[in-house]
Design a protein around this motif. Structure first.
Motif, PDB file in Angstrom:
ATOM      1  N   TRP A 176       0.825  -1.216   0.000  1.00 30.98           N
ATOM      2  CA  TRP A 176       0.000   0.000   0.000  1.00 30.98           C
ATOM      3  C   TRP A 176       0.856   1.261   0.000  1.00 30.98           C
ATOM      4  O   TRP A 176       0.468   2.286  -0.569  1.00 30.98           O
ATOM      5  CB  TRP A 176      -0.956  -0.019   1.189  1.00 30.98           C
ATOM      6  N   GLY A 177       2.014   1.192   0.618  1.00 29.88           N
ATOM      7  CA  GLY A 177       2.930   2.334   0.564  1.00 29.88           C
ATOM      8  C   GLY A 177       3.374   2.636  -0.854  1.00 29.88           C
ATOM      9  O   GLY A 177       3.444   3.801  -1.274  1.00 29.88           O
ATOM     10  N   ILE A 178       3.656   1.575  -1.616  1.00 31.63           N
ATOM     11  CA  ILE A 178       4.056   1.738  -3.016  1.00 31.63           C
ATOM     12  C   ILE A 178       2.933   2.369  -3.829  1.00 31.63           C
ATOM     13  O   ILE A 178       3.154   3.315  -4.604  1.00 31.63           O
ATOM     14  CB  ILE A 178       4.466   0.375  -3.618  1.00 31.63           C
ATOM     15  N   LEU A 179       1.707   1.871  -3.658  1.00 32.72           N
ATOM     16  CA  LEU A 179       0.584   2.382  -4.445  1.00 32.72           C
ATOM     17  C   LEU A 179       0.253   3.837  -4.099  1.00 32.72           C
ATOM     18  O   LEU A 179      -0.038   4.647  -4.989  1.00 32.72           O
ATOM     19  CB  LEU A 179      -0.647   1.507  -4.232  1.00 32.72           C
ATOM     20  N   ILE A 180       0.292   4.171  -2.818  1.00 33.09           N
ATOM     21  CA  ILE A 180       0.000   5.553  -2.412  1.00 33.09           C
ATOM     22  C   ILE A 180       1.038   6.506  -2.980  1.00 33.09           C
ATOM     23  O   ILE A 180       0.705   7.566  -3.543  1.00 33.09           O
ATOM     24  CB  ILE A 180      -0.049   5.654  -0.870  1.00 33.09           C
ATOM     25  N   ALA A 181       2.308   6.146  -2.850  1.00 35.20           N
ATOM     26  CA  ALA A 181       3.372   7.000  -3.373  1.00 35.20           C
ATOM     27  C   ALA A 181       3.282   7.130  -4.886  1.00 35.20           C
ATOM     28  O   ALA A 181       3.492   8.216  -5.442  1.00 35.20           O
ATOM     29  CB  ALA A 181       4.738   6.439  -2.973  1.00 35.20           C
TER      30      ALA A 181
END
Length: 571
Positions: A73-78
């Protein structure tokens, strides 16, 4: 007030600067006469430059550190933040044919204010040059049993001759290598998923080295996003190619916009996919090679190709070939963009420009130095810290382009990048970036609590974005333009002295149109009007580079007396 051009010696540039193939208009507007590349060629060059394996390493690194769910989720948000902020930057750069530095000058930072962002951008390029160089050296070590220090040196030096010839050679290199690179990129993923389908379940339950395991933790997800957000400056490298886009017209209107979006901010779509692949690869090979080695792309691809190639040595050979190919594609872009950034930085501060190629050597030397000190081992920490400043910079530009130019209309509706028309510092962008960077760095070091520490790049994003219109309104936009540009339609009526200097205009046939060029009174070369302005110090037209390099004028064109005299002549 005025001095004729004969009172000053004609400026002589060395042969590197005079050669557009070598120089690639490092400090200038990219003229129509040089923008002969097709839309597809520009797009291919821009997307070819995102073949960096650091994406795989970053995806693996945040997954081994924070577990699957938080990392995913960190990857997708960024990625969403990077895509949205990249759209206006790519659009304005392609429309006005300027690189990241010239765009920053005209988007709220001022002429000297953008020297700071040149350093930020140069830092991005050599951090990732060093990261990619480390990945290449790891492959050399495994395949050739070559010491890492030697691999760093070879990987750095081989890039120099490729980057020397700029966009002309880079476009060909990316075009030739793209099909093979795509095939080799997807083959390991297909191999793992078809031969070991259970790896997907293992991946979603992978906990890395954190005690929370694979469960979602918002703080870890914020930290993962912070590392990925260090890539927000990648839009600058995309813009270095997009500035060579052909002019937008009624005929190519839709295709032009799609090319700009897909090859500008669209890089992060493939980038996020590669990070997710790196995350999967890390969970797949970690039980075999350990968490530390699972971050290395060469290890990921050795095992990935091993699922479809029975012969271990052949799998190693193809994995090494893929790493070398990938690194050449991205390293030429890192070195090229870095040379542009250093050119802009030194020309403004020291009025000195030996040519873009000279700064290429500086870029490679810095990257080689930080490779030798082992920066790859501290990747998350370095990128997490850098993200705070990079995000503050990009957010300030986007806010100015979207809010101040389009909504509030305080900022000029075009990109003015020439020294003769800009204040040295504009508090709108420069001040917002400084304040947001300081606050977010304080948060990064935990002085504002654990939650703010985890989300420090988002503090920079929001604070910088909000401060830009606030400061613009407070200053009433008076720090954008120091002197109206008589070459722009929105400028003042041409003064008699300016009009006289325009009488010697040359028309060149380009496609279906005639392009007017004007002779610089200092270097005596011809440039298109977007690159020219009137210089009262030399008493004639001057190109943007000669204007930047002039030491003796002391910005007299922006003094009250000169502005008043020009105004009287205009009326």
């Amino acid at each position: 007030m005025e001095q004729t051009s004969s009172d000053h010696a004609t400026r002589k540039f060395n042969k590197w600067v005079n050669n557009p193939v070598l120089e690639d208009y490092a400090l200038r507007y990219a003229p129509r006469s040089f923008r002969t590349f097709s839309q597809s060629s520009v797009a291919n060059s821009a997307l070819g430059g995102i073949a960096f394996l650091a994406n795989f390493a970053i995806g693996a690194s945040v997954t081994t550190a924070y577990g699957f769910s938080s990392a995913f989720w960190g990857i997708l948000i960024a990625a969403a933040v990077i895509f949205l902020t990249g759209i206006p930057i790519a659009y304005y750069s392609a429309k006005y044919n300027v690189d990241m530095d010239l765009l920053t000058r005209g988007a709220g930072f001022g002429y000297l204010g953008s020297t700071l962002t040149s350093l930020v951008y140069a830092t991005f390029t050599f951090i990732y040059f060093a990261t990619e160089g480390s990945i290449l050296a790891q492959a050399f070590e495994i395949y050739f049993h070559m010491p890492l220090a030697v691999g760093y040196l070879i990987g750095a030096l081989v890039v120099i001759p490729l980057v020397t010839f700029g966009m002309t050679l880079l476009s060909r290199l990316q075009s030739w290598t793209q099909p093979l690179w795509i095939i080799l990129m997807v083959a390991p993923l297909i191999g793992i998923l078809t031969t070991h389908p259970e790896s997907l379940a293992a991946w979603t339950h992978f906990g890395g080295d954190k005690t929370t395991g694979a469960s979602f933790n918002p703080l870890y997800s914020g930290m993962a996003a912070g590392v990925v957000l260090s890539l927000i400056s990648q839009i600058g490298e995309q813009v270095d190619y997009l500035r060579f886009m052909p002019n937008r017209s009624e005929k190519n209107r839709k295709s032009w916009l799609w090319v700009v979006i897909l090859s500008g901010p669209g890089w992060v779509i493939l980038g996020a996919f590669n990070m997710i692949c790196g995350s999967l690869y890390a969970s797949y090979i970690a039980p075999t090679v350990g968490l530390t080695n699972a971050v290395e792309p060469i290890q990921q691809f050795i095992h990935g190709f091993g699922t479809i190639i029975p012969n271990a040595f052949l799998a190693l050979t193809i994995a090494t070939l893929f790493v070398i190919l990938s690194q050449l594609k991205i390293q030429v872009t890192n070195a090229y963009s870095g040379s542009l950034s250093w050119s802009n930085f030194f020309s403004r501060l020291f009025h000195f420009h030996p040519g873009r190629v000279a700064w290429l050597f500086l870029q490679v030397a810095i990257a080689l130095t930080i490779m030798e000190v082992g920066m790859f081992n501290f990747l998350n920490t370095i990128l997490g810290f850098y993200a705070n400043v990079a995000v503050a910079w990009i957010a300030a530009i986007v806010s100015d382009l979207v809010i101040n130019k389009r909504i509030l209309k305080i900022s000029p509706d075009y990109i003015e990048f020439k020294r003769g028309h800009l204040h040295n510092f504009n508090p709108v962008g420069f001040g917002s970036m400084i304040i947001a960077s300081i606050v977010s760095i304080v948060a990064y070091f935990g002085l504002l609590g654990g939650t703010m520490q985890a989300f420090s790049p988002f503090v920079a994003l929001i604070l910088s974005f909000v401060l830009v219109p606030i400061i613009a309104l407070a200053t009433k936009g008076k720090y954008y333009i120091a002197r109206e540009n008589p070459m722009h339609p929105s400028g003042i009526e041409l003064a008699a002295t300016v009009q006289e200097s325009l009488d010697h205009v040359h028309h060149h046939h380009l496609g279906t149109d005639d392009v007017a060029t004007y002779t610089c009174s200092v270097c005596q070369y011809d440039y298109e009007k977007e690159d020219m302005t009137y210089c009262p110090f030399h008493g004639g037209m001057i190109c943007s580079l000669c204007c930047s390099l002039e030491k003796n004028c002391h910005d007299m064109c922006k003094t009250d007396k000169v502005l008043a005299d020009l105004g009287k002549q205009a009326h």
